[in-house]
Design a protein around this motif. Structure first.
Motif, PDB file in Angstrom:
ATOM      1  N   SER A  35      -1.970   4.093  -2.178  1.00  0.00           N
ATOM      2  CA  SER A  35      -0.910   4.025  -2.584  1.00  0.00           C
ATOM      3  C   SER A  35       0.789   3.680  -2.148  1.00  0.00           C
TER       4      SER A  35
ATOM      5  N   VAL B 104      -6.867   5.327 -13.025  1.00  0.00           N
ATOM      6  CA  VAL B 104      -7.267   5.588 -11.619  1.00  0.00           C
ATOM      7  C   VAL B 104      -7.155   4.342 -11.788  1.00  0.00           C
ATOM      8  N   SER B 105      -8.057   2.946 -12.288  1.00  0.00           N
ATOM      9  CA  SER B 105      -8.121   1.838 -12.738  1.00  0.00           C
ATOM     10  C   SER B 105      -6.690   1.046 -12.628  1.00  0.00           C
TER      11      SER B 105
ATOM     12  N   SER C  30      -7.857   4.655  -3.082  1.00  0.00           N
ATOM     13  CA  SER C  30      -6.320   4.359  -4.180  1.00  0.00           C
ATOM     14  C   SER C  30      -5.827   5.117  -3.314  1.00  0.00           C
TER      15      SER C  30
ATOM     16  N   ILE D  47      -0.576   8.471  -8.769  1.00  0.00           N
ATOM     17  CA  ILE D  47      -2.773   8.419  -8.827  1.00  0.00           C
ATOM     18  C   ILE D  47      -2.790  10.272  -8.642  1.00  0.00           C
TER      19      ILE D  47
ATOM     20  N   ILE E   2      -3.838   1.071 -11.053  1.00  0.00           N
ATOM     21  CA  ILE E   2      -3.847   0.571  -9.926  1.00  0.00           C
ATOM     22  C   ILE E   2      -3.567  -1.546 -10.540  1.00  0.00           C
TER      23      ILE E   2
ATOM     24  N   LEU F  41      -6.636  -4.352  -3.975  1.00  0.00           N
ATOM     25  CA  LEU F  41      -6.545  -3.253  -4.427  1.00  0.00           C
ATOM     26  C   LEU F  41      -7.475  -3.541  -6.271  1.00  0.00           C
TER      27      LEU F  41
ATOM     28  N   SER G  14       3.730   5.948  -7.023  1.00  0.00           N
ATOM     29  CA  SER G  14       2.132   5.771  -6.237  1.00  0.00           C
ATOM     30  C   SER G  14       1.438   6.562  -6.243  1.00  0.00           C
TER      31      SER G  14
ATOM     32  N   ASN H 154     -11.418   8.338 -13.530  1.00  0.00           N
ATOM     33  CA  ASN H 154     -11.538   6.252 -12.615  1.00  0.00           C
ATOM     34  C   ASN H 154     -10.760   5.654 -13.822  1.00  0.00           C
TER      35      ASN H 154
ATOM     36  N   VAL I 160     -11.266  -2.108  -5.790  1.00  0.00           N
ATOM     37  CA  VAL I 160     -10.901  -0.463  -6.149  1.00  0.00           C
ATOM     38  C   VAL I 160     -10.576  -0.441  -7.564  1.00  0.00           C
ATOM     39  N   ALA I 161     -10.035  -1.195  -7.853  1.00  0.00           N
ATOM     40  CA  ALA I 161      -9.595  -0.859  -9.847  1.00  0.00           C
ATOM     41  C   ALA I 161     -10.780  -0.975 -10.518  1.00  0.00           C
TER      42      ALA I 161
ATOM     43  N   VAL J 149     -13.620   5.741  -5.190  1.00  0.00           N
ATOM     44  CA  VAL J 149     -12.431   5.754  -5.334  1.00  0.00           C
ATOM     45  C   VAL J 149     -11.240   6.278  -5.631  1.00  0.00           C
TER      46      VAL J 149
END
Length: 376
Positions: A254, A117-118, A250, A322, A121, A281, A318, A114, A284-285, A246
């Motif tokens: 992308s 990815v956060s 994500s 990701i 983004i 986005l 991206s 998590n 999501v982050a 998530v």
């Protein structure tokens, strides 16, 4: 007739080429190396973790318990782990490994996933390589809401990730408003994040004075430093659904991340509604960061380090970024937690301290390596 046949063959070739292009990035040698190497680190770290604890167990006994077919292929056991049903009968070694030690590894992997990815983004949305949930104040906002819940209600709820997400989203909006001046810049976003993070950190410290129960204070300190101690399958059940959401969002976003990296003018010329995409986005982050904070507290620098590591290995695309973060993040967290567990054994150091000790020098390395820090 032959002309029609050649046109059909050309169309088939073009379609086949497009399909190969769509999935070809999955077989990129650099990305495959990152995925396999990260999996090896997670497996090795997990096996080390399950071999140590208050209950004395040899490496061989611990590994046998991990791969015990009576547990691995037992639907009732998985119902207990993932749905909270009654635990089936199993040997003492298997019970200790599967019910106490393995959940810590799983939670660490999900948290790393998590946070990685956060960070990826946020760096794409802000076009700022310094951006991360920790730097932008999102972690502090989410942590403040969690501590407020702990102090006021004295217990956690199943909606804790949503509560943390509200705090993180609020903090990010404040940062964005402070940084906005006919647009934003990488430097203003980072400075605004430091300001908001400092203020929210002070508020977190102030909340300690309103907690009468020493247990709540100790729990709050664990949240602010970031710790995986005492995690079990309840935390896995708490963070897993949000992690699935998530990951799906994500990966789906992308392409938009790639367009944002081209610059606002180019994105507008391609018909993108920049602000809508940016805030979607960002949502999501924020959710990714909040889900990790809800089960592990504020773990610093993972969201900053992981995207940089992956970007240096697989490039800036991206999709690859990701996917790489989904594997490198868990490898970093599980590896750091092994260090936290064994460095001062039997005393366990919070994993957030280890990631901070790793992140600080890495941040300095980036600053010294690159002449122009900021925009990607």
């Amino acid at each position: 007739m032959s002309g029609e046949r050649s046109h059909v063959e050309t169309d088939r070739t073009a379609t086949s080429t497009r399909n190969e292009t769509r999935i070809g990035w999955l077989f990129d040698p650099a990305l495959l190396s990152v995925v396999l190497g990260s999996l090896a680190v997670v497996v090795a770290g997990g096996l080390i973790q399950v071999s140590f604890g208050a209950y004395s167990m040899t490496f061989l006994e611990a590994w046998r318990a991990v791969f015990n077919p009576n547990v691995v292929f037992n639907p009732q056991a998985w119902d207990a782990f993932l749905l909270g049903e009654a635990m089936p009968e199993m040997s003492q070694e298997s019970l200790i490994v599967w019910n106490i030690r393995l959940p810590r590894v799983v939670v660490g992997a999900l948290v790393g996933m998590n946070l990685g990815v956060s960070g990826a983004i946020f760096q794409a949305v802000t076009r700022n390589e310094l951006a991360s949930p920790f730097i932008l104040g999102v972690s502090s906002g989410a942590g403040l809401m969690i501590l407020l819940t702990l102090v006021v209600f004295g217990s956690l709820t199943a909606f804790l990730p949503l509560i943390a997400a509200l705090g993180g989203a609020g903090a990010f909006l404040i940062v964005y408003v402070i940084a906005w001046k006919n647009g934003t810049s990488p430097v203003r976003l980072v400075l605004a994040g430091v300001i908001v993070g400092t203020i929210f950190g002070s508020l977190q410290t102030a909340l300690f004075f309103f907690a009468d129960d020493i247990g709540i204070v100790q729990s709050a300190i664990a949240w602010t430093t970031g710790s995986l101690t005492g995690t079990d399958w309840e935390q896995v059940r708490l963070v897993l659904p949000w992690t699935v959401v998530v990951v799906l969002l994500s990966v789906a976003g992308s392409r938009q991340m790639n367009v944002l990296l081209l610059g606002e003018r180019t994105a507008k010329s391609l018909g993108m509604s920049i602000e809508k995409v940016r805030f979607a986005l960002s949502g999501v982050a924020v959710l990714a960061a909040a889900a990790s904070i809800a089960v592990a507290g504020i773990v610093g620098f993972v969201g900053l380090i992981v995207p940089h590591m992956v970007r240096n290995l697989v490039g800036s695309d991206s999709k690859k970024l990701i996917v790489g973060c989904l594997f490198v993040g868990p490898a970093l967290m599980v590896g750091a937690d092994v260090g936290a567990r064994l460095a001062l054994s039997p005393t366990q150091v919070p994993v957030g301290i280890v990631t901070g000790l790793l992140g600080g020098p890495y941040f300095l390395y980036l600053m010294r390596k690159q002449e122009n820090m900021g925009e990607i």
